[in-house]
Enzyme design. Sequence first.
Site, PDB file in Angstrom:
ATOM      1  N   LYS A   1      24.698 -30.032 -14.117  1.00  0.00           N
ATOM      2  CA  LYS A   1      23.285 -29.703 -14.305  1.00  0.00           C
ATOM      3  C   LYS A   1      22.901 -28.648 -13.280  1.00  0.00           C
ATOM      4  CE  LYS A   1      18.658 -31.630 -14.247  1.00  0.00           C
ATOM      5  NZ  LYS A   1      17.822 -32.821 -14.391  1.00  0.00           N
TER       6      LYS A   1
ATOM      7  N   ARG B   1       8.554 -29.659 -17.537  1.00  0.00           N
ATOM      8  CA  ARG B   1       7.719 -30.224 -16.465  1.00  0.00           C
ATOM      9  C   ARG B   1       6.301 -30.471 -16.975  1.00  0.00           C
ATOM     10  NH1 ARG B   1      11.085 -27.229 -12.078  1.00  0.00           N
ATOM     11  NH2 ARG B   1      13.031 -28.331 -12.602  1.00  0.00           N
TER      12      ARG B   1
ATOM     13  N   LYS C   1      23.955 -29.141 -18.885  1.00  0.00           N
ATOM     14  CA  LYS C   1      22.691 -28.468 -19.155  1.00  0.00           C
ATOM     15  C   LYS C   1      22.329 -27.468 -18.095  1.00  0.00           C
ATOM     16  CE  LYS C   1      18.705 -30.982 -17.644  1.00  0.00           C
ATOM     17  NZ  LYS C   1      17.864 -32.132 -17.779  1.00  0.00           N
TER      18      LYS C   1
END
Length: 328
Positions: free
Chosen positions: A196, A206, A249
């Site tokens: 990640k 967010r 990711k």
Amino acid sequence: MNYPQSRLRRLRYNKIVREMCEDINILPKDLIYPIFVCEGENIKNEIKSLVGQHQISIDNVVKLCENLIDLNINKILLFGVVNEKDETGDIACSSESIIPKAVRQIKKIFGDKLLIIADVCNCSYTTHGHCGTIKNNDVDNDSTNKTLANQSLVLASSGVDIIAPSDMMDGRVKFIREILDKNSYEKIPIFPYSVKYSSSFYGPFRDAVNSEFAGGKRETHQMNFKNSYEFIREIEQDLNEGADAVIIKPALTYLDIISKVKSEFNVPIIAYNVSGEYSMVKSSAKNNHINEMEVIIEIMHSMKRAGADSIITYHAIQIAEYLKNKNV
Ligand code: PBG
């Protein structure tokens, strides 16, 4: 053999020949749909930066799951959106927290028709929006691991199928595996976000979880995208600690990494087509700069071609509807 004996176009003239030579396809079973679950009833708030995605209350999650099953999507990834937060994220370690409640309700109705993966991190649950307990102005690794393990245990006892820690603390897979095993949940797999990167592509996410951590990156725990081989150590550690599959990711700007993981490790790979990747497509399509569906399908194939076994994507419903209309 070279031209003129060899003509690569011979396999491209006829549509059926083209199709018979394809070695990559996308099916609904490849897709995992992320859902942002909020408190309250009959709530469906569109997330501004994730056009078409919503924060939804548990009753609406149930309706959505019926739709997903109709579309042959049988895997979901849950994120919690809460009104009350605390300094450490311990608030999510209660069985009355939003995701444990959602898991119990979904399992009660759908049983094993739907696989529930829970993202485990504290950033949705802390007042400051960081991924864990802050000590000396940084996320403290070892105390955060304890909260992550406790959160995982509550999720396991609620009936979750898979735990997906996304925090990037060192040793979190070990902490989680130990607490699960100690409590007789040894059958529950852990799919950590092993690879990640600290990425600007998480921006819209967010918003989705009402995080106070609006700007900035998480460079002291997430990976540096200027490193080509750091992923090897991350994956080795997670596998040694008991990881069962790995999540990578972002996906689109890290296809090289997905491909390397595929060739270097014998482990199932899940690619996360993250919020910023989704938003780029949506914004461009809104301006009529691209053909949205064609671009989405091309992106999905690129991830599978790189080596992803499944893909977490906000486009999942669109793709499944498209495939259904094409009778795939
Ligand atoms: C929680 C988490 C994040 C994402 C998934 N889990 C945000 C972050 O780490 O900053 C991002 C997903 C997306 O952008 O779609 N730590």
